[in-house]
Write a protein that holds these residues in place. Structure first.
Motif, PDB file in Angstrom:
ATOM      1  N   TYR A   7       0.841  -1.210   0.000  1.00 23.33           N
ATOM      2  CA  TYR A   7       0.000   0.000   0.000  1.00 23.33           C
ATOM      3  C   TYR A   7       0.871   1.253   0.000  1.00 23.33           C
ATOM      4  O   TYR A   7       0.564   2.240  -0.669  1.00 23.33           O
ATOM      5  CB  TYR A   7      -0.925   0.015   1.215  1.00 23.33           C
ATOM      6  N   LYS A   8       1.947   1.213   0.774  1.00 23.53           N
ATOM      7  CA  LYS A   8       2.857   2.363   0.807  1.00 23.53           C
ATOM      8  C   LYS A   8       3.411   2.654  -0.584  1.00 23.53           C
ATOM      9  O   LYS A   8       3.490   3.798  -1.016  1.00 23.53           O
ATOM     10  CB  LYS A   8       4.020   2.096   1.772  1.00 23.53           C
ATOM     11  N   PHE A   9       3.786   1.571  -1.273  1.00 22.38           N
ATOM     12  CA  PHE A   9       4.303   1.721  -2.631  1.00 22.38           C
ATOM     13  C   PHE A   9       3.245   2.343  -3.538  1.00 22.38           C
ATOM     14  O   PHE A   9       3.521   3.280  -4.298  1.00 22.38           O
ATOM     15  CB  PHE A   9       4.720   0.350  -3.167  1.00 22.38           C
ATOM     16  N   ALA A  10       1.992   1.828  -3.452  1.00 23.61           N
ATOM     17  CA  ALA A  10       0.911   2.334  -4.304  1.00 23.61           C
ATOM     18  C   ALA A  10       0.588   3.795  -3.989  1.00 23.61           C
ATOM     19  O   ALA A  10       0.356   4.605  -4.892  1.00 23.61           O
ATOM     20  CB  ALA A  10      -0.332   1.464  -4.134  1.00 23.61           C
ATOM     21  N   THR A  14       1.136   6.638  -6.684  1.00 23.21           N
ATOM     22  CA  THR A  14      -0.090   7.363  -7.093  1.00 23.21           C
ATOM     23  C   THR A  14       0.069   8.853  -6.884  1.00 23.21           C
ATOM     24  O   THR A  14      -0.342   9.671  -7.727  1.00 23.21           O
ATOM     25  CB  THR A  14      -1.290   6.834  -6.287  1.00 23.21           C
ATOM     26  N   PHE A  15       0.646   9.223  -5.754  1.00 26.41           N
ATOM     27  CA  PHE A  15       0.839  10.648  -5.456  1.00 26.41           C
ATOM     28  C   PHE A  15       1.713  11.310  -6.515  1.00 26.41           C
ATOM     29  O   PHE A  15       1.409  12.409  -7.015  1.00 26.41           O
ATOM     30  CB  PHE A  15       1.467  10.798  -4.074  1.00 26.41           C
ATOM     31  N   PHE A  52      -4.507   4.866  -7.758  1.00 27.38           N
ATOM     32  CA  PHE A  52      -4.209   4.037  -6.587  1.00 27.38           C
ATOM     33  C   PHE A  52      -4.744   2.623  -6.758  1.00 27.38           C
ATOM     34  O   PHE A  52      -4.024   1.645  -6.570  1.00 27.38           O
ATOM     35  CB  PHE A  52      -4.795   4.672  -5.318  1.00 27.38           C
ATOM     36  N   PHE A  53      -6.029   2.505  -7.107  1.00 23.40           N
ATOM     37  CA  PHE A  53      -6.627   1.170  -7.231  1.00 23.40           C
ATOM     38  C   PHE A  53      -6.025   0.374  -8.382  1.00 23.40           C
ATOM     39  O   PHE A  53      -5.797  -0.826  -8.253  1.00 23.40           O
ATOM     40  CB  PHE A  53      -8.154   1.298  -7.402  1.00 23.40           C
ATOM     41  N   VAL A  59       0.066  -4.179  -9.326  1.00 21.76           N
ATOM     42  CA  VAL A  59       1.350  -4.502  -8.693  1.00 21.76           C
ATOM     43  C   VAL A  59       1.211  -5.717  -7.787  1.00 21.76           C
ATOM     44  O   VAL A  59       2.014  -6.649  -7.845  1.00 21.76           O
ATOM     45  CB  VAL A  59       1.905  -3.287  -7.906  1.00 21.76           C
ATOM     46  N   GLN A  60       0.157  -5.711  -6.936  1.00 22.60           N
ATOM     47  CA  GLN A  60      -0.008  -6.822  -6.004  1.00 22.60           C
ATOM     48  C   GLN A  60      -0.265  -8.119  -6.762  1.00 22.60           C
ATOM     49  O   GLN A  60       0.266  -9.172  -6.413  1.00 22.60           O
ATOM     50  CB  GLN A  60      -1.164  -6.552  -5.032  1.00 22.60           C
ATOM     51  N   ASN A  61      -1.090  -8.034  -7.800  1.00 23.29           N
ATOM     52  CA  ASN A  61      -1.397  -9.218  -8.592  1.00 23.29           C
ATOM     53  C   ASN A  61      -0.140  -9.728  -9.307  1.00 23.29           C
ATOM     54  O   ASN A  61       0.134 -10.919  -9.355  1.00 23.29           O
ATOM     55  CB  ASN A  61      -2.496  -8.890  -9.609  1.00 23.29           C
ATOM     56  N   PHE A  62       0.644  -8.781  -9.836  1.00 23.61           N
ATOM     57  CA  PHE A  62       1.878  -9.115 -10.549  1.00 23.61           C
ATOM     58  C   PHE A  62       2.868  -9.804  -9.603  1.00 23.61           C
ATOM     59  O   PHE A  62       3.423 -10.856  -9.900  1.00 23.61           O
ATOM     60  CB  PHE A  62       2.483  -7.826 -11.129  1.00 23.61           C
TER      61      PHE A  62
END
Length: 345
Positions: A7-10, A14-15, A52-53, A59-62
């Motif tokens: 989440y931190k990465f996302a 995103t920011f 973000f989503f 990324v998480q899926n990858f």
């Protein structure tokens, strides 16, 4: 509240994307159109949420798919290590798990290599120990078959030697059977109360003639006028004493001494010491002394006979009693083997 690293990465990614796109849009509007802050802010918020989503999911899926592939590969190598573990996409945790797995496998491989070397050495030793008496018996029997049996004197002599070879084979096989039973824990221990002084005297009587041939005296350090009662398997402890005293005679000097002492160690323990002034053992050989078939002086000890399993059996019997065995030796001076026993109440 701790935020997951994915989440931190996302959030950070995103920011940065939102900030960059909003700045580009703001510059574009300022150059070609009129900048309206409210729609620009709405665009930034919408862009942030969508990015973000999308980033988090992709990324998480990858990562998850590839991490799962790593777990699956590891499961092929070790079905139990990761079976009940929850799959994590945390790279630091995964790295730690793989490092631990690699270390464990390295240790396991090194252990297997040591065992393989030990197995090869053991098979080689067994083969050598059995081969010598077998060939001896075969040689005498073939000589008798070829015609020597007609001469009664030669026949009796060769049959006697062949019989000694068979006895040596039986001795080796019996020792192998005993040490195998001791190692796998199948040998039953019949604990009883007995006098250790009387047992040592019996062993002295058994090997008095053998010691006399080398002019070695078997003696106690002092006169034990009272019995010293201990608890253990009497027959097995007699074998321990036999093996140690026979060794002291085998490697002892002519006109030497084998001395046995019994001392109080602690309140409920005694220690039995067998000391000789024989040839002693070099320090480099002491750590391997209780290994099966290990011989300090291969040529000399083979002439004396024995299975090469005596000290290994001694160690296993003492450890089966939950006791300890010790050795102190100085090359050229002599050796002392000692072991503990529980006092009988």
């Amino acid at each position: 509240m701790q935020i997951k690293k994915s989440y931190k990465f996302a959030l950070k990614t995103t920011f940065l994307i939102t900030l960059l796109l909003t700045l580009i849009l703001g510059v574009f509007l300022a150059v070609f159109y009129e900048v309206k802050w409210l729609p620009l802010l709405a665009f930034g918020i919408l862009c942030y949420l969508i990015s973000f989503f999308v980033i988090q999911y992709r990324v998480q899926n990858f990562i998850y798919k590839r991490v799962k592939k790593i777990y699956d590969d590891l499961k092929l190598l070790e079905s139990t290590s990761f079976k009940k573990e929850r799959i994590t996409t945390d790279m630091a945790t995964l790295t730690q798990e793989i490092d631990k797995y690699a270390r464990d496998k390295k240790i396991e491989i090194e252990t297997l290599k040591v065992r393989e070397e030990y197995r090869k050495e053991f098979l080689g030793n067994v083969s050598h120990e059995l081969k010598t008496p077998l060939f001896t018996v075969q040689g005498y029997l073939e000589t008798l078959i070829d015609g020597a049996a007609k001469d009664k004197k030669i026949r009796d002599k060769y049959l006697d030697r062949a019989n000694k070879g068979v006895e040596r084979l039986i001795y080796i096989v019996k020792d192998l059977d005993m040490i195998t039973s001791l190692e796998v824990g199948n040998l039953s221990m019949e604990l009883e109360r007995f006098d250790i002084v009387e047992l040592i005297e019996n062993v002295f009587d058994l090997f008095e003639m053998k010691a006399h041939k080398k002019r070695i005296s078997l003696a106690f350090d002092i006169d034990y006028t009272q019995p010293i009662m201990v608890k253990g398997d009497k027959d097995k402890i007699q074998q321990v004493l036999t093996n140690l005293i026979v060794n002291s005679i085998k490697y002892g000097r002519e006109k030497g001494t084998t001395e046995v002492s019994i001392e109080n160690l602690i309140k409920n323990k005694v220690i039995v010491r067998i000391t000789d002034n024989g040839e002693g053992i070099e320090k480099k050989n002491i750590p391997r002394l209780f290994e099966r078939f290990f011989r300090v002086d291969k040529s000399g000890s083979r002439k004396e006979g024995g299975s090469g399993l005596g000290l290994a059996i001694v160690k296993h019997i003492i450890e089966a009693h939950d006791e300890k065995i010790y050795i102190e030796s100085e090359f050229g001076v002599g050796s002392e083997f000692s072991f503990t026993l529980e006092k009988a109440k």
